[in-house]
Design a protein around this motif. Sequence first.
Motif, PDB file in Angstrom:
ATOM      1  N   VAL A   2       8.744  26.260 -15.988  1.00 27.16           N
ATOM      2  CA  VAL A   2       9.090  27.618 -15.552  1.00 27.16           C
ATOM      3  C   VAL A   2      10.033  28.228 -16.577  1.00 27.16           C
ATOM      4  N   THR A   3       9.683  29.399 -17.073  1.00 29.28           N
ATOM      5  CA  THR A   3      10.513  30.038 -18.094  1.00 29.28           C
ATOM      6  C   THR A   3      11.353  31.151 -17.478  1.00 29.28           C
ATOM      7  N   LEU A   4      12.291  31.669 -18.289  1.00 28.46           N
ATOM      8  CA  LEU A   4      13.113  32.806 -17.853  1.00 28.46           C
ATOM      9  C   LEU A   4      12.222  34.001 -17.545  1.00 28.46           C
ATOM     10  N   GLY A   5      11.159  34.187 -18.353  1.00 25.62           N
ATOM     11  CA  GLY A   5      10.259  35.311 -18.149  1.00 25.62           C
ATOM     12  C   GLY A   5       9.603  35.289 -16.778  1.00 25.62           C
ATOM     13  N   ASP A   6       9.270  34.078 -16.276  1.00 22.45           N
ATOM     14  CA  ASP A   6       8.656  33.980 -14.945  1.00 22.45           C
ATOM     15  C   ASP A   6       9.585  34.536 -13.880  1.00 22.45           C
ATOM     16  N   TYR A   7      10.857  34.149 -13.959  1.00 19.96           N
ATOM     17  CA  TYR A   7      11.815  34.642 -12.963  1.00 19.96           C
ATOM     18  C   TYR A   7      11.972  36.158 -13.072  1.00 19.96           C
ATOM     19  N   LEU A   8      12.040  36.666 -14.323  1.00 20.95           N
ATOM     20  CA  LEU A   8      12.190  38.118 -14.501  1.00 20.95           C
ATOM     21  C   LEU A   8      10.966  38.842 -13.973  1.00 20.95           C
ATOM     22  N   PHE A   9       9.770  38.247 -14.184  1.00 19.91           N
ATOM     23  CA  PHE A   9       8.533  38.855 -13.692  1.00 19.91           C
ATOM     24  C   PHE A   9       8.545  38.942 -12.166  1.00 19.91           C
ATOM     25  N   VAL A  10       8.897  37.817 -11.511  1.00 16.24           N
ATOM     26  CA  VAL A  10       8.929  37.806 -10.041  1.00 16.24           C
ATOM     27  C   VAL A  10       9.959  38.798  -9.528  1.00 16.24           C
ATOM     28  N   SER A  11      11.135  38.830 -10.196  1.00 17.57           N
ATOM     29  CA  SER A  11      12.178  39.760  -9.773  1.00 17.57           C
ATOM     30  C   SER A  11      11.717  41.203  -9.955  1.00 17.57           C
ATOM     31  N   GLY A  12      11.024  41.496 -11.062  1.00 19.39           N
ATOM     32  CA  GLY A  12      10.509  42.840 -11.280  1.00 19.39           C
ATOM     33  C   GLY A  12       9.476  43.230 -10.250  1.00 19.39           C
ATOM     34  N   LEU A  13       8.615  42.268  -9.876  1.00 19.93           N
ATOM     35  CA  LEU A  13       7.598  42.547  -8.863  1.00 19.93           C
ATOM     36  C   LEU A  13       8.251  42.855  -7.519  1.00 19.93           C
ATOM     37  N   LEU A  14       9.300  42.092  -7.168  1.00 15.97           N
ATOM     38  CA  LEU A  14       9.997  42.352  -5.900  1.00 15.97           C
ATOM     39  C   LEU A  14      10.649  43.730  -5.928  1.00 15.97           C
TER      40      LEU A  14
ATOM     41  N   VAL B  98       3.457  51.790 -10.181  1.00 15.44           N
ATOM     42  CA  VAL B  98       2.653  50.982 -11.113  1.00 15.44           C
ATOM     43  C   VAL B  98       3.135  51.176 -12.544  1.00 15.44           C
ATOM     44  N   ILE B  99       3.440  52.434 -12.910  1.00 15.52           N
ATOM     45  CA  ILE B  99       3.912  52.693 -14.277  1.00 15.52           C
ATOM     46  C   ILE B  99       5.236  51.981 -14.514  1.00 15.52           C
ATOM     47  N   LEU B 104       8.143  47.493 -17.125  1.00 14.59           N
ATOM     48  CA  LEU B 104       8.976  46.303 -16.961  1.00 14.59           C
ATOM     49  C   LEU B 104       8.314  45.092 -17.615  1.00 14.59           C
ATOM     50  N   CYS B 105       6.984  44.935 -17.392  1.00 16.80           N
ATOM     51  CA  CYS B 105       6.252  43.812 -17.981  1.00 16.80           C
ATOM     52  C   CYS B 105       6.278  43.907 -19.499  1.00 16.80           C
ATOM     53  N   LEU B 106       6.157  45.150 -20.022  1.00 14.19           N
ATOM     54  CA  LEU B 106       6.188  45.353 -21.471  1.00 14.19           C
ATOM     55  C   LEU B 106       7.519  44.853 -22.042  1.00 14.19           C
ATOM     56  N   VAL B 107       8.628  45.230 -21.361  1.00 13.18           N
ATOM     57  CA  VAL B 107       9.958  44.836 -21.840  1.00 13.18           C
ATOM     58  C   VAL B 107      10.102  43.320 -21.797  1.00 13.18           C
TER      59      VAL B 107
END
Lengths: 106, 167
Positions: A2-14, B98-99, B104-107
């Motif tokens: 599990v990388t830092l990016g995974d946590y940031l991705f999940v946090s961004g999705l939430l 969505v945007i 966020l994914c890009l960053v």
Amino acid sequence: MVTLGDYLFVSGLLFTIGFAGVLLRRNIIIIFMSLELMLNAANLSLVAFSRFRTDSLGLPNYHAQVFVFFIITVAAAEVAVGLAVIVALYRARRTIHVEDISTLKY
Amino acid sequence: MSPVFFWLASALMLLFGAAVIMNRNPIASALSLVVSFLGLAALFMSLDAFFIGIIQVLVYAGAVMVLFLFIIMLLDLRAEERRKINLVAFAGGVAVAVIFFGQLCLVIGHLRQAKQSFPALPLNHPDDVRSVGLLLFGNYNLPFQIIAVLILVATIGVIVLSKRELR
């Protein structure tokens, strides 16, 4: 692994789920719950960064965790005051639908 | 931390987070929020932040959700009837969300450190409650006292707001 990016991705999705809730829902209590989701998404990325940046002893950066502790405390106070405002609003207007509360809109 | 545990907790948190904003019934939303916060607490513990995880369960899944459920039942809210939704506003809201997520994914994609995994902790490290407590009552003693005043002010404010006659 599990990388830092995974946590940031999940946090961004939430955070995005909470953001969509604020934009799309019209029930003021659901909007309030979505705000809590966004606050907690920010907390998750803070804790992930705290674990990622270790100091010279190899320990996590605990300053970020103290920050998260403060955020949780302030959020709890905010929920209490916000819900009291909603109850006062409901008493005055008999609705919690944001489209019915438009006195300040025009 | 094992990847299986991480993805299980994340899926739990995100699924019930989505259920919060999709349920028509406010009580179902509030209960979904409890499960979502429990998943989040599991993620905190997977990051070795046990203190924050326990606080999350106590404060959010415990106190805050009881407040929410109490208010929902006090106002006697039922599942809201379907209203005609404003399609333009709905599409706009979805597009903005969505945007935002795309950006966020890009960053995160451009962040070099995002591809690194977490460094291991030393074998016999002090537990995190001790370290957080030392900081809280040492470096951050003044903010801690100010937070106490803030909570007192919030309590008084709630009592004033709940009075029947607002003047």
